[in-house]
Design a protein around this motif. Structure first.
Motif, PDB file in Angstrom:
ATOM      1  N   GLN A 258      -6.317 -16.301  -4.543  1.00 50.74           N
ATOM      2  CA  GLN A 258      -6.336 -15.797  -3.177  1.00 50.74           C
ATOM      3  C   GLN A 258      -7.626 -16.195  -2.455  1.00 50.74           C
ATOM      4  O   GLN A 258      -7.614 -16.484  -1.268  1.00 50.74           O
ATOM      5  N   ARG A 346      -9.934  -2.030  -2.123  1.00 54.05           N
ATOM      6  CA  ARG A 346      -9.768  -3.341  -1.501  1.00 54.05           C
ATOM      7  C   ARG A 346      -9.078  -4.357  -2.404  1.00 54.05           C
ATOM      8  O   ARG A 346      -8.928  -5.523  -2.009  1.00 54.05           O
ATOM      9  N   ASN A 347      -8.706  -3.943  -3.592  1.00 50.64           N
ATOM     10  CA  ASN A 347      -7.971  -4.838  -4.498  1.00 50.64           C
ATOM     11  C   ASN A 347      -7.008  -3.979  -5.317  1.00 50.64           C
ATOM     12  O   ASN A 347      -7.071  -3.914  -6.542  1.00 50.64           O
ATOM     13  N   THR A 349      -3.778  -3.880  -6.212  1.00 50.97           N
ATOM     14  CA  THR A 349      -2.906  -4.367  -7.283  1.00 50.97           C
ATOM     15  C   THR A 349      -3.342  -5.725  -7.814  1.00 50.97           C
ATOM     16  O   THR A 349      -2.569  -6.410  -8.486  1.00 50.97           O
ATOM     17  N   ASP A 353      -5.100  -6.964  -2.006  1.00 45.53           N
ATOM     18  CA  ASP A 353      -4.399  -6.052  -1.109  1.00 45.53           C
ATOM     19  C   ASP A 353      -5.210  -4.779  -0.958  1.00 45.53           C
ATOM     20  O   ASP A 353      -5.893  -4.333  -1.883  1.00 45.53           O
ATOM     21  N   ARG A 354      -5.124  -4.183   0.210  1.00 47.92           N
ATOM     22  CA  ARG A 354      -5.956  -3.026   0.537  1.00 47.92           C
ATOM     23  C   ARG A 354      -5.063  -1.818   0.810  1.00 47.92           C
ATOM     24  O   ARG A 354      -4.125  -1.883   1.609  1.00 47.92           O
ATOM     25  N   TYR A 392      -1.535   0.011   4.340  1.00 39.36           N
ATOM     26  CA  TYR A 392      -1.496  -0.985   3.270  1.00 39.36           C
ATOM     27  C   TYR A 392      -1.486  -2.378   3.903  1.00 39.36           C
ATOM     28  O   TYR A 392      -0.720  -2.645   4.838  1.00 39.36           O
ATOM     29  N   THR A 393      -2.350  -3.263   3.376  1.00 40.84           N
ATOM     30  CA  THR A 393      -2.448  -4.627   3.870  1.00 40.84           C
ATOM     31  C   THR A 393      -2.406  -5.582   2.685  1.00 40.84           C
ATOM     32  O   THR A 393      -3.158  -5.413   1.714  1.00 40.84           O
ATOM     33  N   LEU A 394      -1.547  -6.596   2.771  1.00 37.41           N
ATOM     34  CA  LEU A 394      -1.389  -7.579   1.695  1.00 37.41           C
ATOM     35  C   LEU A 394      -1.622  -8.980   2.243  1.00 37.41           C
ATOM     36  O   LEU A 394      -0.846  -9.457   3.086  1.00 37.41           O
ATOM     37  N   PRO A 400      -4.562 -16.278   2.458  1.00 38.73           N
ATOM     38  CA  PRO A 400      -5.126 -14.944   2.735  1.00 38.73           C
ATOM     39  C   PRO A 400      -5.524 -14.724   4.191  1.00 38.73           C
ATOM     40  O   PRO A 400      -5.834 -13.603   4.569  1.00 38.73           O
ATOM     41  N   GLN A 403      -1.595 -11.978   6.876  1.00 41.50           N
ATOM     42  CA  GLN A 403      -1.487 -10.665   6.240  1.00 41.50           C
ATOM     43  C   GLN A 403      -0.191  -9.976   6.651  1.00 41.50           C
ATOM     44  O   GLN A 403       0.252 -10.069   7.806  1.00 41.50           O
ATOM     45  N   PHE A 405       1.245  -6.124   6.905  1.00 37.26           N
ATOM     46  CA  PHE A 405       0.624  -4.809   6.989  1.00 37.26           C
ATOM     47  C   PHE A 405       1.667  -3.750   7.313  1.00 37.26           C
ATOM     48  O   PHE A 405       2.708  -4.025   7.915  1.00 37.26           O
TER      49      PHE A 405
END
Length: 763
Positions: A258, A346-347, A349, A353-354, A392-394, A400, A403, A405
């Protein structure tokens, strides 16, 4: 009794003795020993520079060892102890002053004034004393430095020469270097700062165009007699380069799959310093690193020089899980005590992701605002508020900068966009709501994060009540809309770095387009457009001129008739308001429920102006079409904003330094909100002006603004807008129309002004 036990018992007594001695001595000055012949050792009370026009005092005082003493309470009974214990008195020393004079002369040479003469005008006592009195204990000195600036040296010519031959495959390089060297132009004052800035600009132009090994050697021939300077920059290009292997060190457990794409650096692409800097910015925006370094690995001694430049990325991972706890007092358009608590990772999984969850509680003193705190007119209700938000943000896998969200929230409190009255009358209900909101979408940053594009679907459900869950006549509202947002951000700071928080130059342009209802369902069918532009110009170091222009257009379909039909007030008024049964029966008559729903949708989708980020001469959302009867059929003593279809706002402000972390602003704001779609009124500018003070904090400036509404410039030619509602200074309640174009704005001590407190610049 042991010695240690005795000392413990005597310790409080010693503390008391020290405090008493400090208090007594606070009534006197510290004992000063100084020479009566040359004043060596005497306290310097003030340092004054005269004759300086080209260079401000701050340039000298920040670098001189001879400084003024900063005590503020000397000689004041009791609190004079503060100075006694804390102030370090500045002492006069002639040798130090001589070195300071040399420093001032050196500053002038750096500014291009080679003929400047700097001398100590005089050193004299400014304390009260009798001639011939040998007592020097209270001596205070004024040190005056006199400057004769003379004429500056100006640039006659700027040359760029090359040690190696220009490449035929880069024919535009001379033109690029010509633009780069323009930092130092003909007839400009020759300053060392501009001399070095031109060198850096030329070097940066070369490295941005692929010349990784380029060097620039400056030289200047100064003719002091004729006050002319000829400047030459000798350029060694070296080979044109490409990016080589990119190595990343320090990721720990973060996913390299990422992080690497976020850099935007591809092997064999043309080398550019700009690309390296933007890679560093992109890593910073991931929000997981405490320190970041992106550097080329250059071996300047190799023969031949390598044209494929390796890049070394070194990072240090910041704490990934954080807890937020806080609270405070809110003073502004609302008065409240608030507390917040939250957690985020901030990580979450392992994919950068946040996940975050935040909760807030607030106790609101309704309808107080900063201008009406403590008012005994009307009643005050303490409204409990709470809310929870989950987000949630991926980052998109492999990209990267894109995103996905999702965000959901639930809250209970005062209705959103509600314009509180100045006075809460007896029997007047307090409108609250349970608000459920959800948003999900996709956003992508382009051009090294300068351009942001976002697409999202949003849901908002409002269930209104009166305070303490008393049933309200207001309608439940569900709004479903698609939001397309674009932003081009080219704002920079004095260091020429992109900066959203403290910009000094550049522009930011944004557009927000929303489509509600239609195929997306809900109670509102409309199209909402809001473009905005902000610009910034640096006038000198610390001095910035900034401006903002925004417009808004709302096309409504199936609602908004309350703005169009000039409804009469009489059918909406309900007698017997103290009796809920009578009032409910009244609400079933005529069109009252339909009107309430129409207003409820307008307050969610319409435009408003006024407050700390728009027109600072008005309270929150005070500029808007306003209604004079609430949902319960009760006369409003202060009209309530309902929102309009067309908005325009314009602001200009001048920002300047004061001292240290303190800065100031002067501003002019203007705005208007109208009922009709595309209806622009130039005769209702609502012009306000004022000033503000800011204190720099780690999260941005803490700002206090005082805006004053200019008479005859709210509605052109009208000194004071008449108010049809019942007010202590106005006529009896006499409002034939349900909607009025102008309500009564907030006053402070009866004056047409508003005070606001906020974090961050107004724009």
């Amino acid at each position: 009794m042991s010695r240690s036990a005795l000392l413990r018992r005597l310790a409080p007594m010693w503390v008391l003795v020290v405090v008493l001695l400090a208090t007594v001595t606070g009534c006197q000055t510290q004992r000063i020993v100084c020479s009566p012949t040359d004043y060596t050792g005497c306290v310097v009370d003030e340092v004054r520079v005269t004759g300086n026009k080209a260079v401000p005092d701050s340039e000298f005082t920040s670098r001189m060892a001879t400084a003024a003493t900063g005590g503020s309470f000397e000689g004041v009974p009791l609190i004079g102890a503060i100075d006694t214990l804390t102030v370090q008195y500045e002492r006069f020393d002639r040798f130090v002053l001589d070195r300071d004079l040399e420093r001032v002369a050196r500053i002038y040479r750096a500014k291009g004034y080679y003929d400047a003469v700097v001398r100590a005008g005089r050193v004299r006592r400014i304390d009260e004393h009798k001639p011939g009195n040998p007592d020097m204990s209270n001596t205070r000195l004024l040190v005056e430095i006199v400057v004769e600036e003379g004429e500056p040296v100006r640039v006659e010519k700027v040359n760029v020469s090359y040690q190696d031959q220009l490449r035929v495959d880069d024919p535009l390089l001379p033109l690029a270097l010509l633009r780069a060297r323009s930092v130092l132009g003909k007839d400009d004052i020759f300053t060392e700062e501009a001399y070095e800035a031109a060198r850096n600009s030329i070097a940066r132009t070369l490295t941005d165009r692929g010349y990784a090994y380029a060097t620039v050697q400056p030289s200047a021939n100064i003719d002091i007699k004729n006050r002319k300077a000829t400047v030459t920059y000798t350029v060694a290009l070296g080979p044109k380069c490409t990016f080589g292997k990119v190595s990343i060190v320090g990721l720990g457990g973060l996913p390299e799959w990422q992080v690497r794409p976020a850099l935007g650096i591809e092997e064999n692409e043309p080398y550019s310093t700009d690309t390296l800097e933007n890679a560093q910015v992109a890593l910073a925006e991931l929000g997981v690193f405490g320190s970041i370094s992106v550097e080329p690995v250059l071996d300047r001694n190799a023969q031949p020089l390598a044209t494929k430049v390796p890049i070394m990325v070194r990072v240090q991972v910041a704490p990934l899980g954080t807890v937020r706890l806080g609270g405070g007092i809110e003073l502004g358009d609302q008065v409240a005590a608030r507390g917040i608590a939250g957690w985020q990772h901030r990580n979450a999984t392992g994919a950068l992701d946040r996940f975050s969850i935040d909760g807030r509680v607030r106790a609101l003193a309704y309808p107080w605002r900063i201008s009406t705190i403590g008012s005994t007119e009307g009643r005050v209700e303490f409204v409990p508020e709470f809310g929870v938000r989950v987000q949630y943000t991926l980052p998109f896998p492999g990209d990267p900068r894109a995103q996905l969200f999702a965000q959901s929230s639930v809250s209970y409190g005062i209705k959103q966009n509600h314009d509180p009255p100045d006075v809460l009358a007896e029997g007047q209900p307090v409108p609250v709501e349970i608000l459920l909101e959800h948003s999900q979408g996709y956003q992508r940053k382009f051009f090294f994060s300068r351009l942001l594009l976002s697409l999202s679907h949003n849901l908002s459900f409002s269930n209104p009540f009166n305070l303490y869950f008393e049933e309200s006549a207001a309608s439940r509202i569900l709004i479903s809309y698609i939001d397309v947002y674009g932003q081009l951000d080219l704002r920079k700071n004095d260091a020429n770095k992109y900066d959203r928080v403290r910009p000094t130059k550049g522009v930011m342009i944004s557009t927000d387009v929303q489509v509600a209802g239609f195929i997306f369902g809900g109670d509102a069918d409309d199209v909402r457009l809001k473009p905005e532009m902000r610009w910034y110009a640096s006038l000198a170091k610390g001095f910035v001129l900034a401006g903002r222009v925004a417009m808004g257009f709302l096309y409504t379909n199936g609602y908004g008739f309350t703005l169009d039909d000039n409804l009469e007030t009489a059918p909406l008024l309900c007698p017997g308001q103290e009796d809920p049964n009578v009032r409910d029966a009244c609400r079933q008559q005529q069109q009252s429920p339909t009107v309430s729903k129409d207003v409820a949708i307008l307050t969610k989708r319409g435009f408003f102006s006024g407050g700390p980020t728009s027109n600072r001469g008005y309270g929150f959302n005070e500029i808007s079409p306003q209604r004079v009867v609430d949902d319960n059929g009760i006369k409003l003593l202060d009209p309530e904003s309902v929102g309009g279809r067309t908005l325009w706002e314009a602001s200009i402000e001048f920002r300047f330094p004061i001292r240290g972390s303190w800065t100031g602003t002067t501003f002019i704001d203007a705005s208007d909100v109208t009922r009709g779609f595309g209806e622009l009124r130039i005769d209702h500018p609502h012009i306000s002006t004022g000033f503000g003070v800011n204190y720099e904090t780690p999260v941005g400036p803490l700002r206090l603004d005082l805006g004053v509404r200019v008479p005859y410039l709210q509605v052109i030619g009208v000194s004071e807008v008449e108010n049809c509602t019942n007010d202590t200074t106005g006529p009896e309640w006499n409002c034939p129309d349900y909607i009025v174009d102008e309500g009564e704005a907030t006053d402070i001590f009866g004056l047409p002004m508003a005070l606001s407190i906020a974090i961050g610049n107004a724009f």
